[in-house]
Design a protein around this motif. Structure first.
Motif, PDB file in Angstrom:
ATOM      1  N   ALA A 162       0.834  -1.206   0.000  1.00 44.33           N
ATOM      2  CA  ALA A 162       0.000   0.000   0.000  1.00 44.33           C
ATOM      3  C   ALA A 162       0.864   1.249   0.000  1.00 44.33           C
ATOM      4  N   ILE A 163       0.366   2.279  -0.624  1.00 40.23           N
ATOM      5  CA  ILE A 163       0.896   3.629  -0.458  1.00 40.23           C
ATOM      6  C   ILE A 163      -0.121   4.386   0.380  1.00 40.23           C
ATOM      7  N   VAL A 164       0.338   4.977   1.473  1.00 42.95           N
ATOM      8  CA  VAL A 164      -0.539   5.770   2.337  1.00 42.95           C
ATOM      9  C   VAL A 164       0.006   7.195   2.363  1.00 42.95           C
ATOM     10  N   THR A 165      -0.734   8.133   1.776  1.00 42.25           N
ATOM     11  CA  THR A 165      -0.284   9.519   1.804  1.00 42.25           C
ATOM     12  C   THR A 165      -0.670  10.166   3.131  1.00 42.25           C
ATOM     13  N   GLY A 166       0.118  11.152   3.525  1.00 43.95           N
ATOM     14  CA  GLY A 166      -0.087  11.730   4.850  1.00 43.95           C
ATOM     15  C   GLY A 166       0.116  10.676   5.918  1.00 43.95           C
ATOM     16  N   GLY A 167       1.038   9.742   5.646  1.00 45.88           N
ATOM     17  CA  GLY A 167       1.183   8.568   6.506  1.00 45.88           C
ATOM     18  C   GLY A 167       2.037   8.762   7.730  1.00 45.88           C
ATOM     19  N   ALA A 168       2.572   9.955   7.924  1.00 44.64           N
ATOM     20  CA  ALA A 168       3.514  10.163   9.017  1.00 44.64           C
ATOM     21  C   ALA A 168       2.845  10.404  10.364  1.00 44.64           C
ATOM     22  N   ARG A 169       1.586  10.842  10.350  1.00 43.60           N
ATOM     23  CA  ARG A 169       0.921  11.124  11.622  1.00 43.60           C
ATOM     24  C   ARG A 169      -0.588  11.033  11.448  1.00 43.60           C
ATOM     25  N   GLY A 170      -1.308  11.148  12.547  1.00 40.18           N
ATOM     26  CA  GLY A 170      -2.764  11.182  12.513  1.00 40.18           C
ATOM     27  C   GLY A 170      -3.384   9.911  11.961  1.00 40.18           C
ATOM     28  N   MET A 171      -4.435  10.070  11.161  1.00 46.12           N
ATOM     29  CA  MET A 171      -5.122   8.915  10.590  1.00 46.12           C
ATOM     30  C   MET A 171      -4.195   8.127   9.673  1.00 46.12           C
ATOM     31  N   GLY A 172      -3.296   8.825   8.982  1.00 47.71           N
ATOM     32  CA  GLY A 172      -2.358   8.131   8.112  1.00 47.71           C
ATOM     33  C   GLY A 172      -1.441   7.207   8.884  1.00 47.71           C
ATOM     34  N   GLU A 173      -0.887   7.694   9.976  1.00 42.16           N
ATOM     35  CA  GLU A 173      -0.020   6.863  10.813  1.00 42.16           C
ATOM     36  C   GLU A 173      -0.777   5.656  11.344  1.00 42.16           C
ATOM     37  N   ALA A 174      -1.997   5.881  11.822  1.00 43.22           N
ATOM     38  CA  ALA A 174      -2.802   4.770  12.343  1.00 43.22           C
ATOM     39  C   ALA A 174      -3.050   3.732  11.261  1.00 43.22           C
ATOM     40  N   THR A 175      -3.254   4.195  10.030  1.00 45.27           N
ATOM     41  CA  THR A 175      -3.481   3.280   8.916  1.00 45.27           C
ATOM     42  C   THR A 175      -2.227   2.489   8.597  1.00 45.27           C
ATOM     43  N   VAL A 176      -1.093   3.153   8.580  1.00 43.63           N
ATOM     44  CA  VAL A 176       0.178   2.460   8.349  1.00 43.63           C
ATOM     45  C   VAL A 176       0.379   1.360   9.387  1.00 43.63           C
ATOM     46  N   ARG A 177       0.193   1.700  10.642  1.00 45.15           N
ATOM     47  CA  ARG A 177       0.397   0.713  11.716  1.00 45.15           C
ATOM     48  C   ARG A 177      -0.574  -0.462  11.567  1.00 45.15           C
ATOM     49  N   ARG A 178      -1.804  -0.165  11.227  1.00 48.05           N
ATOM     50  CA  ARG A 178      -2.811  -1.226  11.103  1.00 48.05           C
ATOM     51  C   ARG A 178      -2.482  -2.137   9.933  1.00 48.05           C
ATOM     52  N   PHE A 179      -2.074  -1.557   8.821  1.00 46.70           N
ATOM     53  CA  PHE A 179      -1.744  -2.362   7.646  1.00 46.70           C
ATOM     54  C   PHE A 179      -0.551  -3.275   7.918  1.00 46.70           C
ATOM     55  N   VAL A 180       0.477  -2.737   8.542  1.00 42.13           N
ATOM     56  CA  VAL A 180       1.664  -3.552   8.839  1.00 42.13           C
ATOM     57  C   VAL A 180       1.311  -4.680   9.801  1.00 42.13           C
ATOM     58  N   ALA A 181       0.479  -4.379  10.796  1.00 46.65           N
ATOM     59  CA  ALA A 181       0.077  -5.404  11.759  1.00 46.65           C
ATOM     60  C   ALA A 181      -0.685  -6.542  11.105  1.00 46.65           C
ATOM     61  N   GLU A 182      -1.317  -6.260   9.951  1.00 48.57           N
ATOM     62  CA  GLU A 182      -2.099  -7.277   9.240  1.00 48.57           C
ATOM     63  C   GLU A 182      -1.362  -7.840   8.030  1.00 48.57           C
ATOM     64  N   GLY A 183      -0.031  -7.720   8.036  1.00 47.52           N
ATOM     65  CA  GLY A 183       0.774  -8.375   7.016  1.00 47.52           C
ATOM     66  C   GLY A 183       1.069  -7.558   5.782  1.00 47.52           C
ATOM     67  N   GLY A 184       0.676  -6.291   5.778  1.00 48.42           N
ATOM     68  CA  GLY A 184       0.909  -5.456   4.616  1.00 48.42           C
ATOM     69  C   GLY A 184       2.294  -4.836   4.594  1.00 48.42           C
ATOM     70  N   ARG A 185       2.686  -4.398   3.414  1.00 53.99           N
ATOM     71  CA  ARG A 185       3.904  -3.620   3.230  1.00 53.99           C
ATOM     72  C   ARG A 185       3.467  -2.225   2.821  1.00 53.99           C
TER      73      ARG A 185
END
Length: 258
Positions: free
Chosen positions: A9-32
């Protein structure tokens, strides 16, 4: 196995806020995840913390060439892009009469044009592979109108419409496009550190779930749309807003909370 095991996945605005939460959730579920943001220090720190499943890429979403470079890095590092989360956004307030036109255009450039350029950049390789999920983070401001939100509201209504067009164009070729419409969420953009508590209390008193949202609650919906659990959703709009857009309590009528 995680819910998006092996997906990139590419997550824009991924450094903080909802983007950061999304990054963490994706990685926890096996995503890159490619963490794409203009906040270099925060983005790199998050990538360092989460390790090999992530890569930070500096990305100004309003720059078409930067988008091409970002997608190229994702393909080189992880082999392709399965999911795009257009989450980057800014909110600059002002009435229609008072808002500077340059400010209006700045908000559109990030919130609307940025998502358009992102879809344009990832679509060729997604369509060639015949699969993919694009998730556009709109807002409740793309479902109703609010005073003072001329620029932000226009950008989020526009993103809602752009999602529908993309769903029509990409859906027959295996790429799903949907929008999420968060209400007030506890992030730096919401200004929860500066808005007085009594103001928030008045806001949430009228909606069914009477509190501010958590970034993780939006990330969970993005995870669902990124996963194969949502393979029949295309062109949908999902309000993650505590019921804000369902209506507002009329205190004098039966059924209002005490």
């Amino acid at each position: 196995m995680g819910r998006i095991e092996g997906k990139t996945a590419i997550v824009t605005g991924g450094a903080r806020g909802m983007g950061e939460a999304t990054v963490r959730r994706f990685v926890a579920e096996g995503g890159r995840v490619v963490i794409a943001d203009v906040l270099d220090a925060e983005g790199r720190a998050l990538a360092d913390e989460l390790g090999a499943a992530t890569q930070f890429v500096h990305l100004d979403v309003s720059d078409a060439d930067a988008w091409k470079a970002c997608v190229a890095q994702a393909v080189e590092r992880f082999g392709g892009v399965d999911v795009l989360v257009n989450n980057a956004g800014i909110c600059l307030v002002g009435t229609i009469v008072d808002l500077d036109p340059a400010t209006f255009q700045k908000v559109l450039a990030v919130n609307l044009t940025g998502a358009f350029l992102g879809m344009q950049a990832v679509a060729p390789q997604m369509l060639a592979r015949g699969k993919g999920s694009i998730i556009n983070i709109s807002s409740t401001e793309g479902l109703h109108g609010t005073n003072g939100m001329a620029a932000y509201g226009s950008s989020k209504w526009g993103l809602r419409g752009l999602t529908k067009v993309a769903a029509m164009e990409f859906g027959p070729r295996g790429v799903r496009v949907n929008s999420i419409h968060p209400g007030a969420v506890d992030t730096p953009m919401a200004g929860t550190d500066v808005v007085p508590a009594e103001v928030w209390e008045r806001v949430f008193r009228r909606q069914p779930i009477q509190r501010i949202g958590r970034p993780e609650e939006v990330a969970n919906v993005s995870l669902f749309l990124a996963s194969d659990e949502s393979t029949y959703l295309c062109g949908a709009e999902i309000a993650v807003d505590g019921g804000m857009t369902a209506g507002g309590f009329l205190e004098l009528a039966p059924g209002a909370p005490a």
